[in-house]
Design an enzyme around this catalytic site. Structure first.
Site, PDB file in Angstrom:
ATOM      1  CG  ASP A  37      12.220   1.645 -18.359  1.00  0.00           C
ATOM      2  OD1 ASP A  37      12.478   0.862 -17.422  1.00  0.00           O
ATOM      3  OD2 ASP A  37      11.120   2.224 -18.457  1.00  0.00           O
ATOM      4  CD  GLU A  70      -5.004   2.721 -10.621  1.00  0.00           C
ATOM      5  OE1 GLU A  70      -5.263   3.425 -11.612  1.00  0.00           O
ATOM      6  OE2 GLU A  70      -5.052   3.153  -9.455  1.00  0.00           O
TER       7      GLU A  70
END
Length: 723
Positions: free
Chosen positions: A262, A465
């Site tokens: 990542d 969110e």
């Protein structure tokens, strides 16, 4: 020196970089890879292992950026089809549809790449290696990135993730259409604020029962890439986790694709997890752990790491060889005329066919949570009142990791385009998204009293969110530690309900995660959950509201009544989580969704009542549309192991079939129940098969009493004995 001609490096003396053996398509893949590696310097090798790998001009190799996104359409690039967010894809419960979506995305991906290269552009987000799908388990509704997943169930995640990978990668015998990536490996689902230092502790049982099955399924489907996560799992950073990367992924599952970190996760080795102290040590640890590609800027330190004796050039070569195979499989070193995907071009982008698919997917993702007989609405009523903070919002169409499109159809535009000319539609926003109005005057809610129907578009959006840096209105780094939708929206809905009297109020809810809809359910006459529905979201909502299509979406995640019903967010134990382990009664159960018709199930039969170990059996049930509207039904098979030596799920989803039935029509649906479905996972993480009783449930939802309370028919039930 070299110059660029039609996207290929050519020497200025007239010779071509195509003369090297690694360009020879008659040689084996391993021979070509080894020839290329032998021609690279150590510094060049290091730079080929970072996401923004530069050109090697002397070999005629152009630059390549490995970082591309395609979660629900090509993201962060040029104009492309924007499909519903991944959680909406999950709500379709439809693997065939999801494969069609992914195949469309990969058409557009190749077209975008070919067009960019043709014009001399090789920027980030125009390559062919896509870091999607996200197959983490949405174990807790507080996780802001749960919207990127297909929900809380490993089986559903596995079949949809597999379909997505197959659509992205294609089925050519030699070339990958694009390269997909299964992320984030493994045991990764928040908290967002702590992800660079957090240690997720998971038992062997939870690992092999919940967190790893979808990754295993995608490895079996030949996914090209695995992305290791930021956090640690059981004490080791995921990108340096010997158990996960070597013991499981390489040795047990025989994964032969490449592993990518990542982005900037290797820096976390010394800035978050503190397992090393320097960039050189982090780079060496990454190589020794089997990370083939560094998204970030750590691997440029590899030459210095070699000089310090932290890693050898041979070890680097071994990991680089795995990575380079992906570029060869994509055809990046081959003549374009031999690769059928090279023929895709700008004519294959954002087509009308793709737009119609986006509309169909959005239709099938919408979940009808409540209907007191008010839906579908006629589209020729005298007056409609449209209101709410999300009615005109483009943001709520998108979700995160989105693309762009010149024709994003808002919910207002979709509804306005669907009513008859003689009808009125008035619009006022009425309330802000997440805070009370500064102006106390209310000119909006009284319209509910003089309108035939009020449609209030409420809920949340990507500003509240999402990922840690994306959600600019979130004080909790994109996570939703407050389960409620903003109180000002509830207050406004109360005003609308009071003003409407006997006139119906329909609540259309946007968002990518479970939220407390108890008051919405109480105040509104009908409730539609539309997720982040993509470019055709407004038209799809109108199609449902006005009955052009009957809703058929199902919840891929449980909606608890309260966060008090769940364990602490940081606790990765599955006890008390998801439909399989949660004891508290939910607000809306997993698999739930209403229709504009009624489906009845009858005559569940098993081919055997006693089954020998290792054998399969067949379950058959009749499904009948006893209502007045044609509709699709999502037939769901659940299995429960009644007698177990260890704790087991209450029941588990093991089969899904969509069936389209006209009013009055019926169909017999069959499922095969295999020995693998009968296995349970013991405390050591081993899959075992025990004798005893099993229950089979087939219906339009989970075998939950709550579904019956919400208006669904009970599921059919049968039993068999394994001996």
């Amino acid at each position: 020196m070299y110059t660029m001609i039609s996207g290929v490096m050519h020497a200025q003396d007239g010779t071509s970089g195509n003369d090297y053996p690694f360009r020879d398509t008659e040689l084996s893949l391993d021979e070509r890879v080894q020839d290329l590696i032998n021609r690279l310097t150590l510094e060049e090798k290091a730079m080929q292992m970072v996401h923004n790998s530069p050109a090697v001009e002397r070999l005629g190799i152009p630059e390549y950026n490995w970082w591309n996104e395609a979660l629900h359409g090509i993201g962060r690039s040029g104009v492309a089809t924007v499909f519903p967010q991944a959680i909406g894809l999950g709500a379709t419960f439809d693997e065939n549809l999801i494969k069609e979506v992914a195949s469309t995305i990969s058409d557009e991906a190749r077209a975008t790449h070919n067009t960019a290269v043709k014009n001399g552009y090789r920027r980030q987000y125009s390559g062919l290696t896509f870091w999607t799908p996200n197959i983490n388990i949405f174990r807790d509704p507080r996780w802001g990135r749960g919207q990127e997943t297909y929900g809380e169930d490993p089986f559903l995640t596995a079949i949809l993730g597999t379909a997505f990978v197959e659509g992205l990668q294609g089925n050519h015998p030699k070339y990958l259409k694009t390269a997909a990536a299964a992320k984030h490996y493994a045991v990764h689902s928040g908290p967002e604020k702590l992800r660079h230092e957090f240690n997720a502790e998971a038992s062997q049982k939870d690992l092999w029962e919940t967190y790893l099955p979808a990754f295993k399924a995608l490895v079996d489907a030949d996914v090209e890439t695995i992305m290791c996560a930021y956090n640690s799992t059981n004490g080791e950073p995921c990108c340096a986790n010997k158990y996960l990367l070597q013991d499981v992924l390489r040795d047990k599952w025989n994964f032969d694709g490449h592993i990518v970190s990542d982005c900037w996760a290797l820096i976390d080795f010394y800035e978050g997890h503190n397992v090393v102290q320097t960039a050189e040590e982090a780079a060496a640890l990454g190589i020794k752990s089997g990370v083939n590609l560094n998204c970030g800027d750590t691997y440029p330190a590899l030459p210095e790491a070699v000089a310090k004796g932290l890693v050898t050039e041979k070890e680097i070569d071994e990991q680089l060889a795995i990575l380079l195979k992906t570029k060869f499989k994509l055809g990046l070193f081959d003549p374009a005329e031999g690769n059928p995907y090279s023929q895709l071009s700008e004519k294959d982008l954002n087509t009308e066919k793709h737009r119609q698919l986006a509309r169909e997917v959005a239709q099938k993702s919408i979940v009808l949570l409540k209907n007191d007989g008010v839906l579908p609405l006629r589209n020729d009523l005298s007056k409609y009142f449209l209101t709410g903070p999300n009615a005109t919002s483009i943001e709520v169409l998108l979700g995160n990791y989105h693309g762009i499109n010149p024709n994003l159809v808002t919910i207002m535009e979709g509804l306005a385009g669907a009513i008859e000319p003689q009808s009125q539609m008035q619009y006022r926003q009425g309330t802000l998204l997440d805070r009370p109005n500064a102006n106390p005057q209310d000119w909006a809610s009284p319209n509910a009293g003089n309108s035939d129907a009020t449609i209030a578009v409420l809920g949340i959006s990507g500003v509240l969110e999402g990922e840690e840096g994306e959600s600019i209105a979130s004080e909790t780094f994109g996570d939703r530690l407050d389960y409620n939708i903003p109180q000002n929206q509830i207050d406004y809905l109360q005003k609308l309900s009071d003003a409407a009297g006997d006139n119906p109020v329909i609540a259309v809810i946007t968002g990518g995660s479970p939220m407390n809809l108890e008051k919405v359910h109480e105040l509104a006459d009908a409730v539609l959950l539309v997720w982040y529905p993509g470019e055709e979201g407004g038209n799809a909502v109108a199609d449902i509201v006005f009955g052009k299509v009957s809703p058929s979406g199902r919840l891929p995640i449980t909606f608890p009544k309260s966060l008090d019903d769940l364990p602490p967010y940081e606790d990765y134990s599955m006890k008390g989580r998801t439909y399989k382990y949660m004891e508290a009664e939910p607000m809306y159960p997993f698999g739930y969704g209403l229709s504009y018709t009624n489906f009845e199930y009858s005559g569940l039969k098993l081919s055997q009542e006693k089954v020998k170990k290792g054998n399969s059996l067949k379950a058959t049930v009749k499904v009948e549309n006893t209502g007045e509207n044609a509709s699709e039904e999502v037939v769901q098979l659940y299995l429960s192991d009644v007698e177990t030596s260890v704790d087991a799920p209450k029941y588990q989803l093991f089969g899904v079939k969509r069936v389209n039935l006209e009013a009055g029509a019926s169909e017999e649906i069959s499922f095969e129940i295999t020995p693998e479905m009968m296995e349970l996972v013991n405390d050591e993480g081993e899959r075992i098969l025990e004798k005893g009783s099993f229950k089979v449930y087939i219906g339009g939802s989970t075998p939950s009493e709550r579904n019956i309370e919400l208006g669904l028919n009970p599921v059919q039930e049968a039993s068999f004995i394994l001996n």
